[in-house]
Design a protein around this motif. Structure first.
Motif, PDB file in Angstrom:
ATOM      1  N   UNK A  47       1.624  -1.239   3.541  1.00 48.72           N
ATOM      2  CA  UNK A  47       0.352  -1.757   3.690  1.00 48.72           C
ATOM      3  C   UNK A  47      -0.374  -0.825   2.821  1.00 48.72           C
ATOM      4  N   UNK A  48      -0.279   0.625   2.790  1.00 51.84           N
ATOM      5  CA  UNK A  48      -1.324   2.115   2.532  1.00 51.84           C
ATOM      6  C   UNK A  48      -1.082   1.650   0.946  1.00 51.84           C
ATOM      7  N   UNK A  49       0.577   1.425   0.192  1.00 49.99           N
ATOM      8  CA  UNK A  49       0.722   1.202  -1.515  1.00 49.99           C
ATOM      9  C   UNK A  49       0.228  -0.003  -1.988  1.00 49.99           C
ATOM     10  N   UNK A  59      -2.322  -3.708  -4.965  1.00 54.66           N
ATOM     11  CA  UNK A  59      -3.715  -4.812  -5.347  1.00 54.66           C
ATOM     12  C   UNK A  59      -4.728  -4.025  -6.193  1.00 54.66           C
ATOM     13  N   UNK A  60      -5.255  -2.601  -6.027  1.00 49.93           N
ATOM     14  CA  UNK A  60      -6.159  -2.090  -6.940  1.00 49.93           C
ATOM     15  C   UNK A  60      -5.659  -2.491  -8.772  1.00 49.93           C
ATOM     16  N   UNK A  61      -4.024  -2.262  -8.891  1.00 46.31           N
ATOM     17  CA  UNK A  61      -3.824  -2.101 -10.288  1.00 46.31           C
ATOM     18  C   UNK A  61      -4.946  -3.096 -10.615  1.00 46.31           C
ATOM     19  N   UNK A 121      -8.763   4.812   5.814  1.00 50.45           N
ATOM     20  CA  UNK A 121      -9.034   4.017   4.005  1.00 50.45           C
ATOM     21  C   UNK A 121      -8.346   2.892   3.813  1.00 50.45           C
ATOM     22  N   UNK A 122      -7.463   2.952   3.524  1.00 45.09           N
ATOM     23  CA  UNK A 122      -6.021   2.003   3.199  1.00 45.09           C
ATOM     24  C   UNK A 122      -5.279   0.769   3.954  1.00 45.09           C
ATOM     25  N   UNK A 123      -5.641   0.597   5.667  1.00 46.65           N
ATOM     26  CA  UNK A 123      -5.029   0.136   6.361  1.00 46.65           C
ATOM     27  C   UNK A 123      -6.483  -0.886   7.173  1.00 46.65           C
ATOM     28  N   UNK A 124      -6.366  -2.048   7.552  1.00 44.71           N
ATOM     29  CA  UNK A 124      -6.755  -3.010   7.180  1.00 44.71           C
ATOM     30  C   UNK A 124      -7.741  -2.259   8.808  1.00 44.71           C
ATOM     31  N   UNK A 125      -7.052  -2.145   9.714  1.00 45.10           N
ATOM     32  CA  UNK A 125      -7.470  -1.758  11.010  1.00 45.10           C
ATOM     33  C   UNK A 125      -8.301  -0.594  10.937  1.00 45.10           C
ATOM     34  N   UNK A 126      -8.129   0.208  10.184  1.00 42.34           N
ATOM     35  CA  UNK A 126      -8.794   1.738   9.812  1.00 42.34           C
ATOM     36  C   UNK A 126      -9.837   1.208   9.384  1.00 42.34           C
ATOM     37  N   UNK A 127     -10.206  -0.163   8.514  1.00 40.20           N
ATOM     38  CA  UNK A 127     -10.969   0.070   7.250  1.00 40.20           C
ATOM     39  C   UNK A 127     -12.259  -0.567   8.304  1.00 40.20           C
ATOM     40  N   UNK A 183      -9.869  -3.789   1.737  1.00 42.76           N
ATOM     41  CA  UNK A 183     -10.162  -2.722   2.903  1.00 42.76           C
ATOM     42  C   UNK A 183     -11.741  -2.379   1.311  1.00 42.76           C
ATOM     43  N   UNK A 184     -12.734  -1.672   2.329  1.00 43.13           N
ATOM     44  CA  UNK A 184     -14.111  -1.096   1.813  1.00 43.13           C
ATOM     45  C   UNK A 184     -13.244   0.028   0.443  1.00 43.13           C
ATOM     46  N   UNK A 185     -11.840   0.483   0.703  1.00 43.39           N
ATOM     47  CA  UNK A 185     -11.701   1.627  -0.371  1.00 43.39           C
ATOM     48  C   UNK A 185     -10.632   0.738  -0.841  1.00 43.39           C
TER      49      UNK A 185
END
Length: 291
Positions: A60-62, A68-70, A132-138, A156-158
């Motif tokens: 999920x973090x990757x 996805x950002x790339x 920053x990069x998990x939906x729960x944390x974001x 996620x926002x990040x």
């Protein structure tokens, strides 16, 4: 196929497809074609995530930090480039330079507004990845500037900010090059001094060489995409290496003893040069020339 491998595959495919749209002369048509390609890839990612989810938090973090950002950064880059081109003054070099410089100011302003997470991005930090990069944390984060509402199931926002950082760094570089070209300053003169350098070997040999540079991480500590390296080498040596994935597939299908024919030839010739250069040095002095 897991989401990490799928995102990498889709990024490679879209990058290649976007290279093929570069020959489209109509800027609006090029914009629409590029946009459709990236949106299709993002839709595939979303469907896969909805159907199968993540195998682990690491995946999920990757996905939200890199995968996805790339791809999403390509959409931002296409959109921003079209906006800059369509608003470019038609006449007057000074006006055009001023227009481009205003875009650099806008990009720099965005970086400063998001200074903390931008530095996190630039430094390759990892300590806050779970936030920053998990939906729960974001879902617990707030306070980021210029961030639109995002789909909480797919974003996620990040991840949005990292996408913009990736796109804006590329945009920043290309704008600076355009400014240099229009100003025709000393840097442009130095660049033009090498304008007659051309790759006269087979294009597939260039592809093999660039893959070697990419896989060994020799540029920017390995933090550069394959498509960026291909674009740089292609421009520097004025050789068309679009469709390099197809060329690489041809390399893999080689039936000779070695598939890396060109790299092997390089290795043999460099070794021969070393041996030949040693030949004339007296035996008792050779140790002085070994490093």
């Amino acid at each position: 196929m897991n989401l990490k491998k799928l995102s990498e595959k889709l990024y490679a495919q879209v990058s290649e497809q976007l290279e093929e749209t570069a020959s489209i002369e109509n800027s609006l048509e090029k914009f629409r074609s590029g946009l459709a390609l990236v949106q299709k890839a993002l839709a595939q990612l979303k469907i896969e995530l909805s159907n199968n989810g993540f195998a682990s938090q690491e995946e999920e973090i990757y996905f939200f930090k890199t995968g996805k950002p790339k791809i999403y950064s390509l959409l931002i880059l296409i959109t921003e480039r079209y906006a800059i081109e369509s608003s470019m003054p038609l006449l007057g070099k000074e006006k055009q330079v001023a227009h481009l410089e205003s875009q650099l100011y806008f990009i720099d302003r965005f970086f400063r507004q998001n200074e903390f997470i931008f530095q996190y991005y630039r430094l390759g930090a990892t300590d806050l990845d779970e936030r920053y990069f998990t939906r729960e944390g974001a879902s617990k984060l707030a306070g980021f500037a210029e961030v639109p509402d995002v789909d909480p199931s797919f974003s996620t926002v990040s991840d949005y900010l990292f996408s913009k950082f990736m796109a804006y760094e590329k945009l920043q570089q290309s704008i600076r090059q355009e400014i240099e070209m229009r100003k025709g300053g000393e840097d442009a003169v130095h660049k033009n001094a090498f304008k007659d350098l051309k790759w006269t070997g087979d294009a597939v040999n260039m592809v093999e060489l660039v893959y070697g540079v990419y896989e060994t991480g020799q540029v920017n500590g390995g933090k550069i995409s394959l498509s960026e390296l291909m674009e740089f080498f292609g421009q520097a040596f004025q050789v068309n290496i679009t469709g390099y994935f197809k060329r690489f597939a041809d390399i893999k299908r080689r039936k000779s003893m070695s598939k890396t024919r060109y790299l092997d030839e390089m290795q043999q010739l460099v070794s021969k040069r070393i041996e030949d250069s040693d030949a004339w040095i007296p035996e008792d002095q050779r140790s002085r020339y070994r490093f």
